[in-house]
Write an enzyme that holds these catalytic residues in place. Structure first.
Site, short mmCIF file in Angstrom:
data_model
loop_
_atom_site.label_atom_id
_atom_site.label_comp_id
_atom_site.label_asym_id
_atom_site.label_seq_id
_atom_site.Cartn_x
_atom_site.Cartn_y
_atom_site.Cartn_z
CB SER A 83 45.78 -17.80 -26.14
OG SER A 83 45.13 -17.42 -25.03
CE LYS A 133 41.61 -9.51 -19.81
NZ LYS A 133 43.12 -8.85 -19.84
CE LYS A 185 41.77 -10.78 -23.66
NZ LYS A 185 42.76 -10.41 -22.68
CD GLU A 233 33.42 -2.64 -16.72
OE1 GLU A 233 34.00 -1.62 -16.78
OE2 GLU A 233 33.80 -3.27 -15.53
C1 PBG Z 1 46.50 -9.12 -19.96
C2 PBG Z 1 45.78 -9.65 -21.07
C3 PBG Z 1 45.47 -11.08 -21.05
C4 PBG Z 1 45.21 -11.31 -22.37
C5 PBG Z 1 45.48 -9.90 -23.03
N1 PBG Z 1 45.95 -9.25 -22.24
C6 PBG Z 1 45.59 -12.01 -20.23
C7 PBG Z 1 44.85 -12.24 -18.88
O1 PBG Z 1 43.96 -11.29 -18.67
O2 PBG Z 1 44.92 -13.00 -18.08
C8 PBG Z 1 44.48 -12.67 -23.00
C9 PBG Z 1 44.69 -12.67 -24.56
C10 PBG Z 1 44.63 -14.01 -24.91
O3 PBG Z 1 44.20 -15.03 -24.35
O4 PBG Z 1 45.04 -14.38 -26.06
N2 PBG Z 1 45.74 -8.70 -18.74
#
Ligand code: PBG
Length: 320
Positions: A271, A192, A245, A230
């Site tokens: 998003s 991530k 992600k 990771e």
């Molecule tokens: C929580 C989380 C996030 C997302 C998924 N789980 C936000 C972040 O890490 O700031 C992002 C999902 C998206 O942008 O659609 N930690």
């Protein structure tokens, strides 16, 4: 002699026959946001077509998704109250726990995945406990494990830790097993990145950090070898599935992780990826439908088996 690849592109039927990648509704996971209240369906401004639902409305939405063939949802909670430790995240009467029970009651076969993280539940908005001005890795593990166990107790099929603390998959696996939840799975957000593509989500989940950023725990977008490290760690710690992600800006990472792992691989079209396509389409600058399918197909072609996407419903409807 000219080599003529165009021969195989001459008709739609022929192109269908030689297509290498096919997207299926069974590949899709729909992210859903749940908040307190009744009959609530609040639009998320920066994510047209996405809503924050109260539990009753969430169950209706999930039922509609299930009926068009979407096998799974992933839940994000907006709690009634935030504090320094994110204590509402592991409460048995917390918003996600209530939502999971309600979903399982109406839709027992729907695969219910829960996001496990503290950022939506802490008043400072970080994904872990703050100690000495920074996020304390090891002190956070116990809280994540408690949250995961409470999701499992509510009936979640799979817990998905997204916090990026080191050692959390092992801590969660151990806690689940000790509590008797041997068959609750872990989908780890193994790779991530600290990405600006999460912008709209922080509005959707009200989870923006109140100071600093997430660069001390999420990955540097410039790193690829580190992604393999990771991924390997989370596999060794007991993840059942792993995730990369965001998706579209990280197709090379999806491919490389696919090549080193036998586990099902998920990718999260986040998003900001959704918002960009929606905004351009709203301006008449892109054909939304085609760009949606092109990007989902690209993510699959790169090596993802499962795609978490806010387009799940739209894509599923069009694939019927
Ligand atoms: C929580 C989380 C996030 C997302 C998924 N789980 C936000 C972040 O890490 O700031 C992002 C999902 C998206 O942008 O659609 N930690």
């Amino acid at each position: 002699m000219i080599v003529r690849p165009r021969r195989l592109r001459k008709s739609a039927a022929l192109r269908d026959m030689v297509r290498e990648t096919t997207l299926s509704v069974k590949d899709l996971v729909a992210p859903l946001f749940v908040k307190p209240g009744e009959g609530v369906r609040d639009p998320i401004r920066s994510m047209p077509g996405q809503y924050q639902f109260s539990v009753d409305a969430l169950v209706d939405e999930a039922e509609a998704l299930w009926e068009i063939g979407i096998p799974a949802v992933i839940l994000f909670g907006l709690p009634d109250n935030k504090d320094a430790t994110g204590s509402r995240s592991w409460a048995d009467d917390g918003i996600v726990q209530i939502a999971v029970r309600a979903l399982k009651e109406r839709l027992p076969d729907l695969v219910v995945i829960t996001d496990v993280c503290l950022c939506e539940y802490t008043d400072h908005g970080h994904c872990g406990l703050i100690r000495g001005g920074g996020v304390d890795n090891d002190a956070t593990l116990d809280l994540l494990a408690r949250q995961a166990v409470s999701h499992a107790r509510a009936g979640a099929d799979i817990v998905a830790p997204s916090d990026m603390m080191d050692g959390r998959v092992a801590a969660i696996r151990r806690a689940l097993d000790e509590a008797g939840f041997q068959s609750t799975g872990i989908l780890s957000y193994a790779v991530k990145y600290a990405s600006a593509f999460y912008g709209p989500f922080r509005e959707a989940a009200d989870s923006a950090p109140q100071f600093g950023d997430r660069t001390t725990y999420q990955m540097d977008p410039a790193n690829a070898r580190e992604a393999l490290k990771e991924a390997r760690l989370d596999i060794e710690e007991g993840a059942d599935m792993i995730m990369v992600k965001p998706a579209l800006a990280y197709l090379d990472i999806i491919r490389r992780v696919r090549e080193i792992s036998d586990l099902p691989l998920a990718a999260y079209q986040v998003s900001g990826e959704y918002a960009m396509i929606k905004a351009a389409a709203a301006n008449g600058w892109l054909d939304e439908r085609r760009v949606m399918f092109e990007s989902l197909t690209a993510i699959k072609r790169a090596g993802a088996d499962i795609i978490l996407t806010y387009f799940a419903r739209d894509a599923a409807v069009l694939m019927r």
